[in-house]
Design a protein around this motif. Sequence first.
Motif, PDB file in Angstrom:
ATOM      1  N   LEU A 108      -1.169   9.412  -6.988  1.00 30.26           N
ATOM      2  CA  LEU A 108      -0.073   8.771  -7.721  1.00 30.26           C
ATOM      3  C   LEU A 108       1.037   8.311  -6.775  1.00 30.26           C
ATOM      4  O   LEU A 108       1.644   7.261  -6.977  1.00 30.26           O
ATOM      5  N   ALA A 109       1.305   9.096  -5.720  1.00 24.91           N
ATOM      6  CA  ALA A 109       2.311   8.677  -4.736  1.00 24.91           C
ATOM      7  C   ALA A 109       1.836   7.421  -4.011  1.00 24.91           C
ATOM      8  O   ALA A 109       2.629   6.510  -3.732  1.00 24.91           O
ATOM      9  N   GLY A 110       0.519   7.367  -3.721  1.00 21.76           N
ATOM     10  CA  GLY A 110      -0.031   6.170  -3.107  1.00 21.76           C
ATOM     11  C   GLY A 110       0.056   4.971  -4.032  1.00 21.76           C
ATOM     12  O   GLY A 110       0.432   3.871  -3.618  1.00 21.76           O
ATOM     13  N   SER A 111      -0.246   5.189  -5.318  1.00 18.43           N
ATOM     14  CA  SER A 111      -0.184   4.075  -6.260  1.00 18.43           C
ATOM     15  C   SER A 111       1.251   3.591  -6.436  1.00 18.43           C
ATOM     16  O   SER A 111       1.491   2.392  -6.579  1.00 18.43           O
ATOM     17  N   LEU A 112       2.220   4.516  -6.378  1.00 17.06           N
ATOM     18  CA  LEU A 112       3.625   4.104  -6.461  1.00 17.06           C
ATOM     19  C   LEU A 112       3.989   3.229  -5.265  1.00 17.06           C
ATOM     20  O   LEU A 112       4.690   2.214  -5.411  1.00 17.06           O
ATOM     21  N   GLY A 113       3.488   3.580  -4.078  1.00 15.20           N
ATOM     22  CA  GLY A 113       3.759   2.773  -2.892  1.00 15.20           C
ATOM     23  C   GLY A 113       3.260   1.352  -3.066  1.00 15.20           C
ATOM     24  O   GLY A 113       3.937   0.391  -2.698  1.00 15.20           O
ATOM     25  N   TYR A 114       2.090   1.218  -3.671  1.00 13.40           N
ATOM     26  CA  TYR A 114       1.530  -0.117  -3.865  1.00 13.40           C
ATOM     27  C   TYR A 114       2.080  -0.809  -5.101  1.00 13.40           C
ATOM     28  O   TYR A 114       1.932  -2.024  -5.251  1.00 13.40           O
ATOM     29  N   TYR A 115       2.728  -0.049  -5.997  1.00 16.03           N
ATOM     30  CA  TYR A 115       3.506  -0.682  -7.062  1.00 16.03           C
ATOM     31  C   TYR A 115       4.807  -1.260  -6.491  1.00 16.03           C
ATOM     32  O   TYR A 115       5.278  -2.303  -6.918  1.00 16.03           O
ATOM     33  N   ALA A 149      11.859   2.360 -10.585  1.00 20.53           N
ATOM     34  CA  ALA A 149      12.979   3.274 -10.353  1.00 20.53           C
ATOM     35  C   ALA A 149      12.822   4.535 -11.196  1.00 20.53           C
ATOM     36  O   ALA A 149      13.069   5.652 -10.726  1.00 20.53           O
ATOM     37  N   VAL A 150      12.400   4.367 -12.460  1.00 17.01           N
ATOM     38  CA  VAL A 150      12.154   5.524 -13.331  1.00 17.01           C
ATOM     39  C   VAL A 150      11.057   6.403 -12.752  1.00 17.01           C
ATOM     40  O   VAL A 150      11.176   7.630 -12.702  1.00 17.01           O
ATOM     41  N   LEU A 151       9.986   5.762 -12.285  1.00 19.98           N
ATOM     42  CA  LEU A 151       8.877   6.504 -11.700  1.00 19.98           C
ATOM     43  C   LEU A 151       9.301   7.222 -10.423  1.00 19.98           C
ATOM     44  O   LEU A 151       8.925   8.370 -10.179  1.00 19.98           O
ATOM     45  N   ALA A 152      10.098   6.559  -9.603  1.00 23.51           N
ATOM     46  CA  ALA A 152      10.549   7.153  -8.343  1.00 23.51           C
ATOM     47  C   ALA A 152      11.402   8.396  -8.581  1.00 23.51           C
ATOM     48  O   ALA A 152      11.305   9.377  -7.836  1.00 23.51           O
ATOM     49  N   MET A 153      12.219   8.367  -9.623  1.00 24.33           N
ATOM     50  CA  MET A 153      13.077   9.517  -9.924  1.00 24.33           C
ATOM     51  C   MET A 153      12.260  10.755 -10.271  1.00 24.33           C
ATOM     52  O   MET A 153      12.698  11.888 -10.073  1.00 24.33           O
ATOM     53  N   GLY A 154      11.062  10.539 -10.775  1.00 23.61           N
ATOM     54  CA  GLY A 154      10.212  11.678 -11.112  1.00 23.61           C
ATOM     55  C   GLY A 154       9.266  12.066  -9.990  1.00 23.61           C
ATOM     56  O   GLY A 154       8.420  12.933 -10.180  1.00 23.61           O
ATOM     57  N   ALA A 155       9.399  11.427  -8.827  1.00 21.54           N
ATOM     58  CA  ALA A 155       8.481  11.719  -7.718  1.00 21.54           C
ATOM     59  C   ALA A 155       9.211  11.750  -6.380  1.00 21.54           C
ATOM     60  O   ALA A 155       8.715  11.253  -5.376  1.00 21.54           O
ATOM     61  N   LEU A 156      10.404  12.344  -6.359  1.00 19.63           N
ATOM     62  CA  LEU A 156      11.228  12.331  -5.147  1.00 19.63           C
ATOM     63  C   LEU A 156      10.575  13.085  -3.985  1.00 19.63           C
ATOM     64  O   LEU A 156      10.769  12.728  -2.829  1.00 19.63           O
ATOM     65  N   GLY A 157       9.785  14.117  -4.299  1.00 19.35           N
ATOM     66  CA  GLY A 157       9.171  14.915  -3.239  1.00 19.35           C
ATOM     67  C   GLY A 157       8.167  14.152  -2.399  1.00 19.35           C
ATOM     68  O   GLY A 157       7.967  14.474  -1.223  1.00 19.35           O
ATOM     69  N   THR A 158       7.542  13.165  -2.999  1.00 22.18           N
ATOM     70  CA  THR A 158       6.539  12.384  -2.268  1.00 22.18           C
ATOM     71  C   THR A 158       6.974  10.923  -2.106  1.00 22.18           C
ATOM     72  O   THR A 158       6.147  10.077  -1.753  1.00 22.18           O
ATOM     73  N   LEU A 159       8.254  10.654  -2.336  1.00 20.94           N
ATOM     74  CA  LEU A 159       8.728   9.272  -2.269  1.00 20.94           C
ATOM     75  C   LEU A 159       8.582   8.697  -0.858  1.00 20.94           C
ATOM     76  O   LEU A 159       8.379   7.491  -0.693  1.00 20.94           O
ATOM     77  N   TRP A 160       8.655   9.555   0.168  1.00 22.07           N
ATOM     78  CA  TRP A 160       8.519   9.067   1.542  1.00 22.07           C
ATOM     79  C   TRP A 160       7.133   8.453   1.772  1.00 22.07           C
ATOM     80  O   TRP A 160       6.999   7.462   2.499  1.00 22.07           O
ATOM     81  N   ILE A 161       6.101   9.026   1.122  1.00 25.70           N
ATOM     82  CA  ILE A 161       4.754   8.450   1.225  1.00 25.70           C
ATOM     83  C   ILE A 161       4.747   7.055   0.618  1.00 25.70           C
ATOM     84  O   ILE A 161       4.246   6.091   1.214  1.00 25.70           O
ATOM     85  N   SER A 162       5.332   6.960  -0.581  1.00 28.00           N
ATOM     86  CA  SER A 162       5.339   5.683  -1.301  1.00 28.00           C
ATOM     87  C   SER A 162       6.085   4.607  -0.523  1.00 28.00           C
ATOM     88  O   SER A 162       5.611   3.468  -0.391  1.00 28.00           O
ATOM     89  N   LEU A 163       7.260   4.956   0.008  1.00 26.66           N
ATOM     90  CA  LEU A 163       8.083   3.965   0.705  1.00 26.66           C
ATOM     91  C   LEU A 163       7.428   3.507   2.008  1.00 26.66           C
ATOM     92  O   LEU A 163       7.466   2.323   2.350  1.00 26.66           O
ATOM     93  N   THR A 164       6.826   4.446   2.740  1.00 21.87           N
ATOM     94  CA  THR A 164       6.177   4.080   4.003  1.00 21.87           C
ATOM     95  C   THR A 164       4.962   3.184   3.756  1.00 21.87           C
ATOM     96  O   THR A 164       4.751   2.195   4.467  1.00 21.87           O
ATOM     97  N   LEU A 165       4.165   3.529   2.748  1.00 26.77           N
ATOM     98  CA  LEU A 165       3.025   2.673   2.392  1.00 26.77           C
ATOM     99  C   LEU A 165       3.502   1.281   2.001  1.00 26.77           C
ATOM    100  O   LEU A 165       2.928   0.268   2.419  1.00 26.77           O
ATOM    101  N   CYS A 166       4.571   1.227   1.211  1.00 29.58           N
ATOM    102  CA  CYS A 166       5.101  -0.047   0.746  1.00 29.58           C
ATOM    103  C   CYS A 166       5.554  -0.932   1.900  1.00 29.58           C
ATOM    104  O   CYS A 166       5.081  -2.066   2.047  1.00 29.58           O
ATOM    105  N   PHE A 167       6.436  -0.426   2.727  1.00 24.98           N
ATOM    106  CA  PHE A 167       7.045  -1.274   3.759  1.00 24.98           C
ATOM    107  C   PHE A 167       6.082  -1.582   4.905  1.00 24.98           C
ATOM    108  O   PHE A 167       6.155  -2.660   5.498  1.00 24.98           O
ATOM    109  N   SER A 168       5.167  -0.670   5.204  1.00 24.82           N
ATOM    110  CA  SER A 168       4.210  -0.969   6.273  1.00 24.82           C
ATOM    111  C   SER A 168       3.279  -2.102   5.849  1.00 24.82           C
ATOM    112  O   SER A 168       3.017  -3.032   6.626  1.00 24.82           O
TER     113      SER A 168
END
Length: 312
Positions: A108-115, A149-168
């Motif tokens: 789910l953290a990976g899917s958030l990154g690609y969302y 943003a709603v999804l990110a608020m519920g996944a703060l612990g793994t948000l670094w995975i999502s953001l790094t996947l997104c920007f890379s």
Amino acid sequence: MNVPTPQQPADSRVRAGLLYGLAAYGLWGILPIYFKWLKAVPSIDIVAHRIVWSLIVLIILVSLARAWDQIRSAVRSRKAMAMLFLTALLIGTNWLLYVYAINSGHILAGSLGYYLNPLANILLGRFILKERLTRLQWTAVAIAAGGIAVLAMGALGTLWISLTLCFSFATYGLLRKIIHVESLAGLTIETALLFPLALGWLLVGGSEGRPMFGTNEQETMLLMAAGIVSTVPLLCFTAAARRLAYSTVGMLQFIAPTSQFLLAVAVYDEPFTTSHAIAFGCIWTALVLYVSSMIRDRRLQAQQECSELAES
């Protein structure tokens, strides 16, 4: 006899880009299944195998396509090689983190990154490539951003995975769009740049002193298949990125994380929360709005060009 109209070459290019994009994101959407089969193998070892076997597949494809001249041309350009070195680092980082996310139970953290990635693509397309967005498209972006943003608020612990996947990956796609190197040649050079590190890692025994080709026949076959699994969708993606507006690539990209999201919840029993439901609804509403706007604009443009042709 049909008289060719000015928009036909562009239309053909866009149609091809859409097909490449659908193929890329459809394949990426089911990729977690493959990596789950390899969950006993450390993430860095899987990525090393992806690089080694991908280079073998790419060399075969380059030979079949007779694309060695494209590679030689790129290698002679310092600017192209500098950019490809950077894109190689970006895609290597993205691959490693993505495999880690899947096999550590964070699909789910990976899917958030690609969302998040499509929004990054759209904004990069607007502010870096100066692509124009209509008011309805901006509305779609705002709705999707609200859902994420709603999804990110519920996944703060793994948000670094999502953001790094997104920007890379967003940065990788942008650079590959502006580098004047064909998709196959560019990916071959990127993989060749990473190859010495990957092969060296496997030769010294990987992260746990594992056998280079796996611990059993099934694992060996899956690791060898990493070349095809990795190169086909990435080649489709770079081909799509070169043919489509980057903002359009961004909206197509919602296909992969939606498939990954459904796999995570329906197959791998990761929790589905209220924030996930809100985000899912917002993102698909945004997709419908954006695509509707894109279709309407293309129809208006085609009508205008036909009118101008008739007047001339």
